[in-house]
Design a protein around this motif. Structure first.
Motif, PDB file in Angstrom:
ATOM      1  N   ASN A 106       0.806  -1.213   0.000  1.00 58.98           N
ATOM      2  CA  ASN A 106       0.000   0.000   0.000  1.00 58.98           C
ATOM      3  C   ASN A 106       0.847   1.275   0.000  1.00 58.98           C
ATOM      4  N   THR A 120      -1.311   4.469   0.290  1.00 55.84           N
ATOM      5  CA  THR A 120      -2.630   4.521  -0.324  1.00 55.84           C
ATOM      6  C   THR A 120      -3.539   3.556   0.423  1.00 55.84           C
ATOM      7  N   THR A 121      -4.830   3.806   0.351  1.00 52.26           N
ATOM      8  CA  THR A 121      -5.823   2.900   0.925  1.00 52.26           C
ATOM      9  C   THR A 121      -6.628   2.331  -0.228  1.00 52.26           C
ATOM     10  N   TRP A 122      -6.616   1.015  -0.352  1.00 53.15           N
ATOM     11  CA  TRP A 122      -7.296   0.347  -1.454  1.00 53.15           C
ATOM     12  C   TRP A 122      -8.763   0.088  -1.131  1.00 53.15           C
ATOM     13  N   GLY A 172      -7.005   2.742  -5.446  1.00 53.79           N
ATOM     14  CA  GLY A 172      -6.290   3.297  -4.313  1.00 53.79           C
ATOM     15  C   GLY A 172      -6.650   4.757  -4.125  1.00 53.79           C
ATOM     16  N   SER A 173      -6.529   5.220  -2.894  1.00 54.35           N
ATOM     17  CA  SER A 173      -6.730   6.641  -2.638  1.00 54.35           C
ATOM     18  C   SER A 173      -5.590   7.415  -3.293  1.00 54.35           C
ATOM     19  N   ALA A 174      -5.870   8.638  -3.695  1.00 59.37           N
ATOM     20  CA  ALA A 174      -4.856   9.478  -4.332  1.00 59.37           C
ATOM     21  C   ALA A 174      -3.711   9.744  -3.360  1.00 59.37           C
ATOM     22  N   THR A 218       0.679  13.807  -8.215  1.00 53.68           N
ATOM     23  CA  THR A 218      -0.425  13.087  -7.579  1.00 53.68           C
ATOM     24  C   THR A 218      -0.806  11.893  -8.448  1.00 53.68           C
ATOM     25  N   THR A 249      -3.365   8.331  -8.548  1.00 50.20           N
ATOM     26  CA  THR A 249      -4.449   7.518  -8.013  1.00 50.20           C
ATOM     27  C   THR A 249      -4.284   6.124  -8.603  1.00 50.20           C
TER      28      THR A 249
END
Length: 114
Positions: A20, A51-53, A62-64, A106, A108
């Motif tokens: 992650n 990141t949080t999947w 995943g979160s940006a 950034t 994602t």
């Protein structure tokens, strides 16, 4: 190709559980757990970001993450199981990001089973 939705969900769930942390490389990262060409330096300094999947069907989104980078050209994203060290899980090519001075990129992340 995965034709069964439950199987595709299992694949992307297992894959996203491997790592992650997202990072960037200026050249091909290689095929071992030690990422080659990983970004370094800068102020604020480059660091992999967590990141949080979220899994939905055949996709893990995943979160940006926003990554600090010094000047350079970044052509690869890496997925790692830790915030630093020799723990690269996978990588992919991205559209080259040409940075002329300290900045951020950034990303994602998205994993898809097909």
């Amino acid at each position: 190709m995965t034709n069964v939705t439950a199987t595709a969900t299992d694949i992307v769930t297992d894959y996203s559980n491997l790592g992650n942390y997202i990072g960037l490389c200026t050249g091909a990262p290689g095929s071992t757990a030690t990422p080659a060409n990983e970004a370094t330096g800068g102020s604020p300094a480059y660091a992999r970001q967590a990141t949080t999947w979220a899994v939905s069907g055949a996709q893990a989104l995943g979160s940006a993450v926003t990554i600090n980078v010094p000047a350079g050209t970044y052509s690869y994203m890496i997925m790692c199981s830790g915030s630093s060290g020799d723990n690269m899980v996978d990588w992919c090519a991205i559209a080259p990001q040409v940075i002329s001075a300290q900045s951020t990129i950034t990303i994602t992340p998205l994993a898809t089973a097909s």
